[in-house]
Design an enzyme around this catalytic site. Structure first.
Site: not given
Ligand code: NI
Length: 176
Positions: A145, A99, A142
């Site tokens: 997040h 990440c 993703e």
């Molecule tokens: Ni990430």
């Protein structure tokens, strides 16, 4: 413009981002341009808006077939607004993730093996796809997040978290 990427420890990465509303669309083109430039500058496989401090449900991702990453399955270039993920079955797969907000590390993360995802593209058209394997993994990473979840929070065995250059001394790897 290349923006700074927030790193793990910043409380903003732990917040839930809100849905993009009609009034947000005019600013979306600039946000997406900044996200693209920032992701490419860091050679990432994906980026979520909260990683550059924008609390909106917007993600981008994509992996081209690339000689540097012979093991990475290609993932179609995608810019997704207000994404929603639905697992298609109960199968779980473990795989390595990195990440851009957790630089230098890799960990083994369980993810749904088969998903459907749905959202809007930057023109407001519906995108709906089924995905599996690395593609499904990148989308789940993703979208996490957007809910304030970083991949180490999903790990079942922290013995499988390590520094990229120690774990994979001979290979190029990509960050989500
Ligand atoms: Ni990430």
């Amino acid at each position: 413009m290349v923006r700074d990427i927030l790193r793990m420890g910043d409380p903003r990465l732990l917040e839930r981002s809100r849905e993009v509303m009609p009034g947000d669309w005019p600013a979306l083109a600039t946000l997406l341009a900044d996200m693209r430039e920032t992701m490419r500058a860091r050679d990432g496989a994906g980026l979520a808006a909260p990683q550059i401090g924008v609390r909106l449900r917007v993600v981008i991702f994509g992996v081209e077939r690339n000689a540097r990453y012979p093991d990475a399955e290609p993932v179609p270039w995608t810019e997704l607004v207000n994404p929603v993920i639905t697992p298609l079955d109960t199968a779980i797969e473990e795989g390595w993730e990195g990440c851009l907000s957790v630089p230098g590390l890799r960990g083994v993360v369980p993810r749904h093996a088969h998903i459907r995802y749905r959202g809007l593209d930057p023109q407001g058209r519906v995108i709906e796809r089924e995905a599996s394997g690395f593609h499904a993994r990148v989308v789940q990473h993703e979208c996490d997040h957007l809910d304030g979840i970083l991949y180490p929070m999903r790990m079942r065995d922290l013995a499988r978290l390590g520094f990229t250059d120690v774990l994979f001394p001979d290979s190029a790897v990509i960050d989500e």
